[in-house]
Design a protein around this motif. Structure first.
Motif, PDB file in Angstrom:
ATOM      1  N   ASP A 192      10.681 -16.697  15.268  1.00 10.69           N
ATOM      2  CA  ASP A 192      10.806 -16.894  16.647  1.00 10.69           C
ATOM      3  C   ASP A 192      12.147 -16.241  17.134  1.00 10.69           C
ATOM      4  O   ASP A 192      12.886 -15.597  16.555  1.00 10.69           O
ATOM      5  CB  ASP A 192      11.106 -18.405  16.853  1.00 10.69           C
ATOM      6  N   GLY A 193      11.780 -16.083  18.569  1.00 11.65           N
ATOM      7  CA  GLY A 193      12.901 -15.160  19.269  1.00 11.65           C
ATOM      8  C   GLY A 193      14.077 -16.010  19.593  1.00 11.65           C
ATOM      9  O   GLY A 193      14.239 -16.930  19.156  1.00 11.65           O
ATOM     10  N   ILE A 194      15.101 -15.295  20.095  1.00 11.50           N
ATOM     11  CA  ILE A 194      16.378 -16.062  20.304  1.00 11.50           C
ATOM     12  C   ILE A 194      16.880 -16.246  21.582  1.00 11.50           C
ATOM     13  O   ILE A 194      17.740 -16.738  21.901  1.00 11.50           O
ATOM     14  CB  ILE A 194      17.604 -15.204  19.580  1.00 11.50           C
ATOM     15  N   ASP A 195      15.783 -15.846  22.427  1.00  6.06           N
ATOM     16  CA  ASP A 195      16.138 -16.023  23.943  1.00  6.06           C
ATOM     17  C   ASP A 195      15.854 -17.568  24.330  1.00  6.06           C
ATOM     18  O   ASP A 195      14.765 -17.900  24.014  1.00  6.06           O
ATOM     19  CB  ASP A 195      15.471 -15.056  24.726  1.00  6.06           C
ATOM     20  N   PHE A 196      16.580 -18.137  25.065  1.00  6.79           N
ATOM     21  CA  PHE A 196      16.532 -19.467  25.367  1.00  6.79           C
ATOM     22  C   PHE A 196      15.602 -19.708  26.580  1.00  6.79           C
ATOM     23  O   PHE A 196      15.747 -18.943  27.594  1.00  6.79           O
ATOM     24  CB  PHE A 196      17.706 -20.613  25.775  1.00  6.79           C
ATOM     25  N   THR A 197      14.546 -20.352  26.505  1.00  2.48           N
ATOM     26  CA  THR A 197      13.628 -20.690  27.578  1.00  2.48           C
ATOM     27  C   THR A 197      13.617 -21.845  27.947  1.00  2.48           C
ATOM     28  O   THR A 197      13.031 -22.158  29.222  1.00  2.48           O
ATOM     29  CB  THR A 197      12.170 -20.133  27.092  1.00  2.48           C
ATOM     30  N   ASP A 206       7.455 -30.789  14.984  1.00  2.00           N
ATOM     31  CA  ASP A 206       8.908 -29.849  14.942  1.00  2.00           C
ATOM     32  C   ASP A 206       9.860 -29.828  14.023  1.00  2.00           C
ATOM     33  O   ASP A 206      10.073 -30.932  13.388  1.00  2.00           O
ATOM     34  CB  ASP A 206       9.160 -30.218  16.424  1.00  2.00           C
ATOM     35  N   PRO A 207      10.287 -28.915  13.708  1.00  5.12           N
ATOM     36  CA  PRO A 207      11.430 -28.725  12.530  1.00  5.12           C
ATOM     37  C   PRO A 207      12.702 -29.543  13.041  1.00  5.12           C
ATOM     38  O   PRO A 207      12.988 -29.510  14.204  1.00  5.12           O
ATOM     39  CB  PRO A 207      11.708 -27.446  12.068  1.00  5.12           C
ATOM     40  N   MET A 208      13.515 -30.375  12.133  1.00  4.21           N
ATOM     41  CA  MET A 208      14.700 -31.038  12.876  1.00  4.21           C
ATOM     42  C   MET A 208      15.720 -29.798  13.202  1.00  4.21           C
ATOM     43  O   MET A 208      16.705 -30.300  14.050  1.00  4.21           O
ATOM     44  CB  MET A 208      15.404 -31.658  11.512  1.00  4.21           C
ATOM     45  N   ASN A 209      15.908 -28.787  12.755  1.00  5.09           N
ATOM     46  CA  ASN A 209      16.858 -28.028  13.193  1.00  5.09           C
ATOM     47  C   ASN A 209      16.622 -27.207  14.589  1.00  5.09           C
ATOM     48  O   ASN A 209      17.591 -26.546  15.090  1.00  5.09           O
ATOM     49  CB  ASN A 209      16.985 -26.507  11.942  1.00  5.09           C
ATOM     50  N   ARG A 210      15.531 -27.510  15.182  1.00  5.10           N
ATOM     51  CA  ARG A 210      15.159 -27.254  16.537  1.00  5.10           C
ATOM     52  C   ARG A 210      15.560 -28.104  17.413  1.00  5.10           C
ATOM     53  O   ARG A 210      15.337 -27.880  18.710  1.00  5.10           O
ATOM     54  CB  ARG A 210      13.687 -26.814  16.570  1.00  5.10           C
ATOM     55  N   SER A 215      20.884 -32.453  24.883  1.00  8.42           N
ATOM     56  CA  SER A 215      19.840 -32.745  25.669  1.00  8.42           C
ATOM     57  C   SER A 215      19.265 -34.167  25.340  1.00  8.42           C
ATOM     58  O   SER A 215      19.128 -35.162  26.295  1.00  8.42           O
ATOM     59  CB  SER A 215      18.774 -31.911  25.774  1.00  8.42           C
ATOM     60  N   THR A 216      19.272 -34.403  23.941  1.00  7.03           N
ATOM     61  CA  THR A 216      18.702 -35.744  23.761  1.00  7.03           C
ATOM     62  C   THR A 216      19.755 -36.696  23.802  1.00  7.03           C
ATOM     63  O   THR A 216      19.338 -38.135  24.304  1.00  7.03           O
ATOM     64  CB  THR A 216      18.356 -35.745  22.054  1.00  7.03           C
TER      65      THR A 216
END
Length: 219
Positions: A192-197, A206-210, A215-216
């Motif tokens: 995956d890219g490193i730019d926040f979208t 979804d993996p836990m590290n993501r 925000s949660t």
């Protein structure tokens, strides 16, 4: 716009003076008296013409920005504000690149005092660029057609001709299709890219590290 007279006035006074001298030398006094009377009438007529009010003109266009090949409808409104009849021709100056497709920019006019007339014509330009329409040249004759007076109506209109947009066909530019477009160079990094979208709701796959814990915590 008001019409200003220039110094380029064509007259025939030298012909009158020459004829008068010839009549004196030939002692033709009968015709000399008639000609002097005519000459006085010429001077009086010219004096009245110079004191009259001048023509006014307005030019209207549908727009000032056009595409290449667009038909441009031009309308001139000419008004005789003087107390005398205007008899002459007017020429609306056009750039060399302008092509007339309907009507004419040259007209012969016979306007009574206070009378208004409209002149329309269509043009188009094959090349892009910035052009100026005008000024308006006029050529007027006095009541006895003995003097020709040229003048200019200082009325100019600037228009811009832009390129005609080419139609894009044969390309699918949807966001989903952009992911399948490859570049000329391959990357050594995989994943995956490193730019926040942005953030979205958590899904079971979804993996836990993501997980974005900041925000949660706001919910």
């Amino acid at each position: 716009m008001q019409m200003d007279y220039n110094d380029n006035v064509k007259n025939y006074d030298f012909i009158m003076i020459l004829v008068t001298i010839i009549m004196v030398l030939t002692q033709n006094y009968y015709w000399l008296i008639i000609y002097i009377t005519y000459f006085i009438f010429i001077i009086y007529s010219t004096k009245e013409t110079k004191n009259q009010s001048l023509l006014t003109a307005n030019r209207s266009l549908e727009n000032t920005n056009f595409k290449e090949g667009d038909q441009i409808l031009t309308t001139l409104t000419i008004t005789n504000n003087s107390e005398y009849i205007f008899h002459g021709e007017i020429i609306d100056k056009l750039p060399d690149e302008a092509i007339i497709i309907d009507g004419s920019n040259l007209h012969l006019l016979y306007l009574n005092p206070g009378e208004t007339t409209n002149i329309t014509y269509k043009i188009y330009f094959q090349r892009r660029g910035k052009y100026t329409i005008g000024p308006i040249d006029t050529r007027e004759l006095n009541a006895i057609l003995s003097k020709e007076r040229r003048s200019i109506i200082k009325l100019e209109t600037e228009i811009v001709i832009v390129p005609f947009p080419d139609k894009i066909s044969g390309y699918n530019l949807s966001p989903h299709s952009l992911t399948s477009i490859g570049g000329f160079f391959s990357s050594k990094l995989v994943g995956d890219g490193i730019d926040f979208t942005g953030v979205r709701e958590y899904q079971n796959t979804d993996p836990m590290n993501r997980i974005n814990w900041k925000s949660t915590a706001k919910f």
